[in-house]
Every structure is written in C-alpha cells, then in structure tokens.
Design a protein around this motif. Structure first.
Motif, PDB file in Angstrom:
ATOM      1  N   SER A 105      10.715  -3.506   3.057  1.00  0.00           N
ATOM      2  CA  SER A 105      10.450  -4.826   2.482  1.00  0.00           C
ATOM      3  C   SER A 105      11.062  -4.870   1.092  1.00  0.00           C
ATOM      4  O   SER A 105      11.887  -4.034   0.731  1.00  0.00           O
ATOM      5  N   ASP A 106      10.657  -5.885   0.323  1.00  0.00           N
ATOM      6  CA  ASP A 106      10.901  -5.795  -1.105  1.00  0.00           C
ATOM      7  C   ASP A 106      10.024  -4.648  -1.610  1.00  0.00           C
ATOM      8  O   ASP A 106       8.938  -4.409  -1.103  1.00  0.00           O
ATOM      9  N   PHE A 107      10.505  -3.910  -2.600  1.00  0.00           N
ATOM     10  CA  PHE A 107       9.815  -2.704  -3.039  1.00  0.00           C
ATOM     11  C   PHE A 107       8.530  -3.044  -3.789  1.00  0.00           C
ATOM     12  O   PHE A 107       8.532  -3.940  -4.633  1.00  0.00           O
TER      13      PHE A 107
ATOM     14  N   ASN B 222       9.763  -8.663  13.735  1.00  0.00           N
ATOM     15  CA  ASN B 222      10.580  -9.700  13.132  1.00  0.00           C
ATOM     16  C   ASN B 222      11.767  -9.083  12.401  1.00  0.00           C
ATOM     17  O   ASN B 222      11.688  -7.948  11.918  1.00  0.00           O
ATOM     18  N   PRO B 223      12.877  -9.821  12.289  1.00  0.00           N
ATOM     19  CA  PRO B 223      14.076  -9.267  11.645  1.00  0.00           C
ATOM     20  C   PRO B 223      13.855  -8.937  10.170  1.00  0.00           C
ATOM     21  O   PRO B 223      13.124  -9.626   9.462  1.00  0.00           O
ATOM     22  N   GLY B 224      14.521  -7.843   9.741  1.00  0.00           N
ATOM     23  CA  GLY B 224      14.549  -7.494   8.339  1.00  0.00           C
ATOM     24  C   GLY B 224      13.332  -6.791   7.817  1.00  0.00           C
ATOM     25  O   GLY B 224      13.198  -6.609   6.601  1.00  0.00           O
ATOM     26  N   LEU B 225      12.432  -6.351   8.715  1.00  0.00           N
ATOM     27  CA  LEU B 225      11.160  -5.771   8.286  1.00  0.00           C
ATOM     28  C   LEU B 225      10.921  -4.354   8.803  1.00  0.00           C
ATOM     29  O   LEU B 225      10.015  -3.681   8.309  1.00  0.00           O
TER      30      LEU B 225
ATOM     31  N   GLY C 109       1.890 -11.870   7.286  1.00  0.00           N
ATOM     32  CA  GLY C 109       0.648 -11.186   6.972  1.00  0.00           C
ATOM     33  C   GLY C 109       0.462  -9.947   7.817  1.00  0.00           C
ATOM     34  O   GLY C 109       1.278  -9.600   8.677  1.00  0.00           O
ATOM     35  N   GLY C 110      -0.641  -9.249   7.577  1.00  0.00           N
ATOM     36  CA  GLY C 110      -0.928  -8.041   8.332  1.00  0.00           C
ATOM     37  C   GLY C 110       0.165  -7.006   8.165  1.00  0.00           C
ATOM     38  O   GLY C 110       0.640  -6.752   7.060  1.00  0.00           O
ATOM     39  N   LYS C 111       0.589  -6.424   9.272  1.00  0.00           N
ATOM     40  CA  LYS C 111       1.574  -5.345   9.226  1.00  0.00           C
ATOM     41  C   LYS C 111       2.987  -5.829   8.895  1.00  0.00           C
ATOM     42  O   LYS C 111       3.876  -5.017   8.685  1.00  0.00           O
ATOM     43  N   GLU C 112       3.200  -7.161   8.860  1.00  0.00           N
ATOM     44  CA  GLU C 112       4.511  -7.695   8.501  1.00  0.00           C
ATOM     45  C   GLU C 112       4.468  -8.463   7.184  1.00  0.00           C
ATOM     46  O   GLU C 112       5.361  -9.259   6.893  1.00  0.00           O
ATOM     47  N   ALA C 113       3.465  -8.198   6.365  1.00  0.00           N
ATOM     48  CA  ALA C 113       3.374  -8.868   5.064  1.00  0.00           C
ATOM     49  C   ALA C 113       4.530  -8.443   4.165  1.00  0.00           C
ATOM     50  O   ALA C 113       5.020  -7.316   4.232  1.00  0.00           O
ATOM     51  N   VAL C 114       4.977  -9.373   3.322  1.00  0.00           N
ATOM     52  CA  VAL C 114       6.042  -9.096   2.353  1.00  0.00           C
ATOM     53  C   VAL C 114       5.613  -9.622   0.992  1.00  0.00           C
ATOM     54  O   VAL C 114       4.664 -10.392   0.874  1.00  0.00           O
ATOM     55  N   GLY C 115       6.358  -9.218  -0.040  1.00  0.00           N
ATOM     56  CA  GLY C 115       6.069  -9.671  -1.387  1.00  0.00           C
ATOM     57  C   GLY C 115       6.696 -11.022  -1.688  1.00  0.00           C
ATOM     58  O   GLY C 115       7.514 -11.549  -0.917  1.00  0.00           O
ATOM     59  N   GLU C 116       6.357 -11.562  -2.831  1.00  0.00           N
ATOM     60  CA  GLU C 116       6.827 -12.905  -3.188  1.00  0.00           C
ATOM     61  C   GLU C 116       8.329 -12.963  -3.432  1.00  0.00           C
ATOM     62  O   GLU C 116       8.935 -14.047  -3.384  1.00  0.00           O
ATOM     63  N   HIS C 117       8.952 -11.818  -3.686  1.00  0.00           N
ATOM     64  CA  HIS C 117      10.391 -11.805  -3.967  1.00  0.00           C
ATOM     65  C   HIS C 117      11.230 -11.469  -2.738  1.00  0.00           C
ATOM     66  O   HIS C 117      12.459 -11.402  -2.834  1.00  0.00           O
ATOM     67  N   PHE C 118      10.585 -11.289  -1.597  1.00  0.00           N
ATOM     68  CA  PHE C 118      11.318 -10.891  -0.397  1.00  0.00           C
ATOM     69  C   PHE C 118      12.324 -11.960   0.029  1.00  0.00           C
ATOM     70  O   PHE C 118      12.019 -13.152   0.071  1.00  0.00           O
ATOM     71  N   ALA C 119      13.531 -11.514   0.375  1.00  0.00           N
ATOM     72  CA  ALA C 119      14.557 -12.405   0.920  1.00  0.00           C
ATOM     73  C   ALA C 119      15.355 -11.641   1.971  1.00  0.00           C
ATOM     74  O   ALA C 119      15.771 -10.498   1.722  1.00  0.00           O
TER      75      ALA C 119
END
Length: 221
Positions: free
Chosen positions: A175-177, A195-198, A6-16
């Motif tokens: 993130s995921d687009f 966090n990694p990948g973000l 959440g917040g500044k590290e939120a991602v979408g439902e398809h993020f992997a």
C-alpha cells in the motif's frame, strides 16, 4: 485510485494506484540493475552491499523490508530465515533478488531468479517460477477468484509442472507506506478476490531432487 474497501484491503489517505504502478516499475528497475551486477566469484554479502548502493543511487525513499540476495542452496530459504554462511556464486549457479522499497511514499515489492553459466536444470527452475507466476496471474485477471483459490491453483500447477510450491509463502499486502498497520494477512488466506494494486503474488519453488529453488513475485495490478 482503488477504492478504500476497508478491512484487509484498507489503504491510507495518500494511496494512489498510479503511485503503486510507479513503485512497481522502479523496484523492477532496481532488481534488474542489481542482477546485472552479480557475477561468479562474488559473495552474498558483497552482492548485498552492491544492491544497497544501487537502491541509494536510484533515489529510493527507504527500504521497507530488507534486501535479500540468495545464492545456491540459500534459494531454498524463506524470507525470515538467515542464509547459511556467505557463499560464493559459482560459474554454474542460481540466485535470486528480493526487495521491498518505498518510492514516492508507496511500497514496491519484486523478486526474480537468475542463473550463471548454462546448467539446464537451474535455468528450468528459474523459468518455472516465472511461468507459474504468469499462470496464476492470468487466473486472477480472467476469473477473479479468491486468494485462497489462487494458491490452491498454484500448488496444483506446480505439481503438474514437476516442481514443489512452498505454501509457507503465500503473498501479502502492500500500500502507501506503511501497509502493516492494516493487518492484511497473506494473499493465500484472503477469502475474496484481490483488488488491483494491493497484493503481492509470491511464488517459491523447490527442485524435486536438488538443493536449490527459485523465487518470483510481483504486484497484481
């Protein structure tokens, strides 16, 4: 998969996380292929056209931020600044490639600096951007400090190495687009451990005396 915090590290439902790693790998493949195609005598505009063709041939989903290729003094320009003119790459010159490309619905972002000929100061500048990136990345991996602390460290290290870090460029979310809906802000203003990948770690150096610089960026993963 990295948890959606959440917040500044939120991602979408398809993020992997695996898809972010794939986007990273494909973006670097594109950077390196484009760089190999750039040679003395080519104009910046010609390099851009060639680069867009390479991206299409590699099967990108889309571009999420414009492809940037900067020659010579234009390596001092920031992302939102236009190049001065349409310079021709010289036999002893410096250039960088910077791209943001979507692959499998996830955002890749990478950039690196290259040189032509054998100018030792240009080669040192390009190498310093990568070295500084590596030092900051190691700090992130080993100590998990905040984004603010990463860029404080980067500025101090750049000065110790004899270069100046452009602190108007301080990394950003991916993130995921499209990541932009999460309003993550700059990594250098993030008051927690990334966090990694973000997050993309960006390094832009300027030569202390001459009119050029170097750029390097990659995903922290």
């Amino acid at each position: 998969m990295t948890p959606a915090l959440g917040g500044k590290e939120a991602v979408g439902e398809h993020f992997a996380l695996e898809s972010m790693r794939y986007a990273q790998q494909m973006t670097w493949k594109a950077v390196e292929q484009i760089a190999r195609g750039i040679c003395p005598g080519m104009r910046e505009s010609e390099a851009l056209l060639m680069g867009k063709q390479v991206l299409a041939e590699l099967g990108m989903d889309r571009i999420w931020h414009p492809l940037l290729i900067r020659f010579g003094a234009n390596t001092l320009k920031m992302f939102k600044e236009r190049s001065d003119g349409d310079p021709v790459l010289g036999d002893d010159d410096i250039f960088f490639v910077d791209m943001g490309v979507v692959w499998q619905g996830h955002e890749g972002d990478a950039g690196a600096t290259f040189t032509t000929g054998s100018d030792p100061q240009m080669a040192a500048c390009a190498a310093a951007a990568k070295e500084l990136f590596d030092r900051v990345e190691r700090l992130w991996r080993s100590e998990g400090v905040t984004g603010v602390a990463l860029y404080d460290y980067a500025a101090a290290q750049a000065q110790a190495m004899g270069w100046k870090l452009n602190l108007d460029i301080k990394g950003h979310r991916v993130s995921d687009f499209p990541h932009a809906i999460y309003r993550g802000g700059d990594l250098g203003d993030f008051e927690a451990s990334a966090n990694p990948g973000l997050w993309i770690l960006e390094i832009q150096l300027t030569h202390p005396e001459l009119a050029y610089g170097a750029f390097y960026e990659d995903l922290l993963i």
